[in-house]
Design a protein around this motif. Sequence first.
Motif, PDB file in Angstrom:
ATOM      1  N   LYS A  77       0.488  -1.293   0.111  1.00 13.06           N
ATOM      2  CA  LYS A  77       0.018   0.236   0.193  1.00 13.06           C
ATOM      3  C   LYS A  77       0.658   1.273  -0.108  1.00 13.06           C
ATOM      4  N   SER A  80       2.446   1.925  -3.428  1.00 12.62           N
ATOM      5  CA  SER A  80       1.838   2.097  -4.273  1.00 12.62           C
ATOM      6  C   SER A  80       1.663   3.521  -4.861  1.00 12.62           C
ATOM      7  N   SER A  81       2.306   3.902  -5.878  1.00  9.63           N
ATOM      8  CA  SER A  81       2.016   5.509  -6.615  1.00  9.63           C
ATOM      9  C   SER A  81       1.370   5.790  -6.568  1.00  9.63           C
ATOM     10  N   SER A  82       0.002   5.368  -6.785  1.00  7.06           N
ATOM     11  CA  SER A  82      -1.002   6.161  -6.542  1.00  7.06           C
ATOM     12  C   SER A  82      -1.620   6.530  -5.421  1.00  7.06           C
ATOM     13  N   GLN A  83      -1.302   5.590  -4.358  1.00  3.84           N
ATOM     14  CA  GLN A  83      -1.294   5.533  -2.239  1.00  3.84           C
ATOM     15  C   GLN A  83      -0.484   7.557  -2.741  1.00  3.84           C
ATOM     16  N   ALA A  85       0.124   9.797  -3.969  1.00  6.22           N
ATOM     17  CA  ALA A  85      -0.849  10.681  -5.209  1.00  6.22           C
ATOM     18  C   ALA A  85      -1.734  10.821  -4.385  1.00  6.22           C
ATOM     19  N   GLU A  86      -2.317  10.351  -3.968  1.00  5.15           N
ATOM     20  CA  GLU A  86      -3.696  10.403  -3.122  1.00  5.15           C
ATOM     21  C   GLU A  86      -3.358  11.372  -1.921  1.00  5.15           C
ATOM     22  N   GLU A  87      -2.397  10.740  -1.467  1.00  2.00           N
ATOM     23  CA  GLU A  87      -2.034  11.066  -0.238  1.00  2.00           C
ATOM     24  C   GLU A  87      -1.338  12.832   0.163  1.00  2.00           C
ATOM     25  N   MET A  89      -2.269  14.109  -2.300  1.00  2.00           N
ATOM     26  CA  MET A  89      -2.816  15.735  -2.581  1.00  2.00           C
ATOM     27  C   MET A  89      -3.697  15.669  -0.987  1.00  2.00           C
ATOM     28  N   TYR A  90      -4.231  14.701  -0.762  1.00  2.00           N
ATOM     29  CA  TYR A  90      -5.296  15.221   0.573  1.00  2.00           C
ATOM     30  C   TYR A  90      -4.651  15.530   1.924  1.00  2.00           C
ATOM     31  N   LYS A  91      -4.022  14.942   1.866  1.00  2.00           N
ATOM     32  CA  LYS A  91      -3.226  15.434   3.570  1.00  2.00           C
ATOM     33  C   LYS A  91      -2.292  16.600   3.339  1.00  2.00           C
ATOM     34  N   TYR A  96      -0.776  19.243  -9.045  1.00  2.00           N
ATOM     35  CA  TYR A  96      -0.454  18.970 -10.428  1.00  2.00           C
ATOM     36  C   TYR A  96       0.208  19.884 -11.052  1.00  2.00           C
TER      37      TYR A  96
END
Length: 135
Positions: A77, A80-83, A85-87, A89-91, A96
């Motif tokens: 987890k 993973s690059s998507s994880q 990127a998601e962290e 952005m949101y945290k 971009y």
Amino acid sequence: MLKKATKTSKKRYNINRNRFLQNKPFLLTMAIVIIVIAATTLMYTQIAGLDREILKQKNEIDELNKTMSTLTGEIKKVKSSSQIAEEAMYKLGMIYPSEDQIVYIDSKEEKTTGDINYNVFLSPIVSVLRSFTKD
């Protein structure tokens, strides 16, 4: 009369002794049976103790395997690059950049950097790049 009493007591003692000697094979057999039963019981308790230890070890192995699979899932987890990127952005509130915010610098040609230092927008970027290139 005293002599008679001692003779009769000796006879009784000899009679009891003779009975004991006559039962000697039976007593020896009983002693062997008791020793075998005691040894069997002792061995059974040792085997039962070892079985309990084996079950404890198996349970510990199962718990360690569960922990390992949980940690492996957490590592996947995190990797993973998507994880990531998601962290970001949101945290951290990162987004971009848009096309007009992207600045390309050609590092192959060496230009005079005097005019860049006076540029308010490019001088922080150049100072960061210089810190990485050790110039």
